[in-house]
Scaffold this motif. Structure first.
Motif, short mmCIF file in Angstrom:
data_model
loop_
_atom_site.label_atom_id
_atom_site.label_comp_id
_atom_site.label_asym_id
_atom_site.label_seq_id
_atom_site.Cartn_x
_atom_site.Cartn_y
_atom_site.Cartn_z
N CYS A 1 0.82 -1.22 0.00
CA CYS A 1 0.00 0.00 0.00
C CYS A 1 0.86 1.27 0.00
O CYS A 1 0.33 2.37 -0.20
N PHE A 2 2.16 1.13 0.20
CA PHE A 2 3.05 2.29 0.22
C PHE A 2 3.11 2.99 -1.13
O PHE A 2 3.53 4.15 -1.22
N VAL B 1 7.45 -2.36 7.85
CA VAL B 1 8.03 -2.16 6.52
C VAL B 1 7.61 -0.80 5.96
O VAL B 1 8.38 -0.13 5.27
N TYR B 2 6.39 -0.40 6.28
CA TYR B 2 5.87 0.89 5.80
C TYR B 2 6.76 2.03 6.29
O TYR B 2 7.12 2.94 5.52
N LEU B 3 7.13 1.99 7.56
CA LEU B 3 7.98 3.05 8.12
C LEU B 3 9.38 3.01 7.54
O LEU B 3 9.99 4.06 7.31
N LYS B 4 9.91 1.82 7.30
CA LYS B 4 11.24 1.71 6.70
C LYS B 4 11.26 2.35 5.31
O LYS B 4 12.18 3.10 4.96
N LEU C 1 9.23 4.63 4.28
CA LEU C 1 9.00 6.06 4.43
C LEU C 1 10.30 6.79 4.77
O LEU C 1 10.58 7.86 4.23
N ARG C 2 11.09 6.22 5.65
CA ARG C 2 12.38 6.84 6.00
C ARG C 2 13.26 6.98 4.75
O ARG C 2 13.89 8.02 4.53
N GLN C 3 13.30 5.96 3.93
CA GLN C 3 14.11 6.00 2.71
C GLN C 3 13.60 7.05 1.75
O GLN C 3 14.38 7.78 1.12
#
Length: 448
Positions: free
Chosen positions: A197-198, A233-236, A238-240
């Motif tokens: 969904c990212f 995984v969504y946050l990872k 997003l950070r990238q």
């Protein structure tokens, strides 16, 4: 209705309430608390299943917390933080910087969660003005998010019940479709997906990154939006993406920080470090108002210059860094460490999960069960196959809440989502009472 309740309704406008409801259910006047229980002036007891708005992490009437208050208030009750400081603030800032992820090195004090969000948003905006990118003026946030009720915080929130009436006076922000794991469009599971969904967020950043100053997110769990848990995984990712496009990542830990998800800060599940972190609620174990905005040196350095250059961050609160609140926050962190709270919570987390599975998941109205750390939630739906919600006008959750009060339990459902966020001092017997009483209260509604 007793005399105190009559006086209350004569003089007080309660938060987050339709006051007409109090004609039928007058405010319960609480006289004292002990552990996970609250006691009213009529002698009734209630298990506080929501930690008094998710803040009272160590239970009510905690001896060490009271001791810290008494010790500090006999020395210094308040001093402004402009040009002055004090030991509790210095000690707290040092402790927080040591415990937050790398790159977070400076602490800005405020008085409540929404205030810290306002600080974070203003900092992220002014930062780009100071580094020569004045076109970066927009804030982004996720659908179903909630970050507070002040105007800036409300602008980056997405719960219509709170913000719709104020839309004409809110700043223009970018709302991005976020994760919804219960009704996943990809038919996947948050435990093993790759945050497919990212893609929506990537598309938005591709289009707007030149204008974006920051994105604010609730890490791992969207609280007021229904205790919606999503993949780390969504946050990872997003950070990238924020690194790629030079967008500041604001991590709103107000609700989920301080151990609620099993880690001291929820972003640790993803192993990421934000540019800005907001902390409140549990930092004082729910006893006194205090919030922290923790910031990277990269941001701090952009403001550091001679006063005449006009780069100062001219934002303040009267009670910023209040000495008594800071002393309590220091004691809270000491209790976490000395009493090994996070490790003890692991067993309680499993007990909570097991009791919900035992007592609630057989109910025909339960559509989804969500659990992480000392947090459990069930979403009640009209049709479990279609995941069809009840009509909000039926106020199913509110009616279950009223049943629970009669049964000695304080719930505060989010719509039709029944959740449990008790204080960490809760024991197995109390967890069982809490979940069994919730079951009784749910059944009473649907069987009536």
């Amino acid at each position: 209705m007793n005399n105190l309740q009559k006086k209350d309704l004569k003089y007080i406008w309660h938060p987050c309430s339709q006051m007409k409801d109090y004609e039928e259910l007058p405010p319960i006047v609480i006289e004292k608390g002990e552990g996970v229980f609250l006691y009213d002036t009529e002698g009734h007891s209630y298990l506080d299943a929501i930690s008094s708005w998710w803040a009272s992490l160590l239970g009510h009437n905690h001896k060490r917390i009271k001791g810290a208050i008494n010790k500090q208030i006999n020395k210094l009750e308040h001093i402004m933080m402009a040009n002055f400081s004090h030991k509790p603030a210095i000690e707290l800032a040092e402790k927080i910087v040591a415990k937050t992820p790398d790159r977070l090195e400076k602490v800005f004090f405020a008085s409540d969660g929404a205030s810290s969000v306002e600080v974070a948003l203003k900092l992220s905006f002014q930062y780009f003005q100071e580094v020569g990118k004045p076109q970066k003026t927009k804030f982004a946030s996720l659908s179903n998010s909630y970050h507070g009720d002040t105007l800036g915080a409300l602008a980056v929130s997405d719960l219509g019940i709170y913000r719709d009436v104020f839309n004409p006076i809110l700043c223009d922000t970018i709302q991005i479709e976020g994760p919804d794991c219960y009704r996943c469009k990809f038919g996947l599971n948050r435990e093993n997906c790759q945050a497919e969904c990212f893609k929506k967020l990537e598309e938005t950043f591709d289009e707007y990154h030149e204008k974006l100053a920051s994105i604010i997110v609730e890490p791992i769990v969207q609280g007021a939006g229904g205790m919606m848990i999503y993949s780390p995984v969504y946050l990872k990712k997003l950070r990238q993406l924020c690194d790629k496009y030079d967008v500041l990542l604001i991590d709103d830990e107000i609700a989920m920080g301080m151990g609620r998800t099993g880690k001291l800060f929820a972003c640790e599940h993803a192993g990421i470090s934000p540019d800005i972190m907001t902390i409140s609620k549990g930092i004082t174990a729910g006893t006194l108002p205090l919030s922290l905005t923790v910031i990277s040196d990269k941001i701090y350095d952009a403001f550091y210059d001679d006063y005449t250059k006009g780069r100062s961050f001219l934002h303040s609160h009267t009670y910023s860094g209040n000495p008594v609140a800071c002393a309590v926050a220091c004691e809270t962190l000491d209790i976490f460490e000395e009493e090994n709270i996070l490790e003890k919570n692991k067993e309680k987390s499993e007990i909570l999960k097991a009791k919900i599975e035992e007592y609630l998941l057989d109910l025909p109205q339960v559509g989804d069960f969500r659990h992480i750390g000392i947090l459990g939630a069930v979403e009640l739906v009209k049709n479990t196959k279609r995941k069809e919600p009840f009509n909000w006008k039926d106020r199913v959750g509110f009616k279950i809440y009223k049943n629970a009060l009669r049964n000695g339990l304080i719930l505060r459902p989010l719509g039709d989502i029944i959740y449990f966020m008790p204080a960490y001092v809760i024991n197995e017997e109390e967890i069982e009472f809490m979940v069994k009483t919730a079951r009784k209260s749910i059944k009473e509604y649907f069987e009536s």
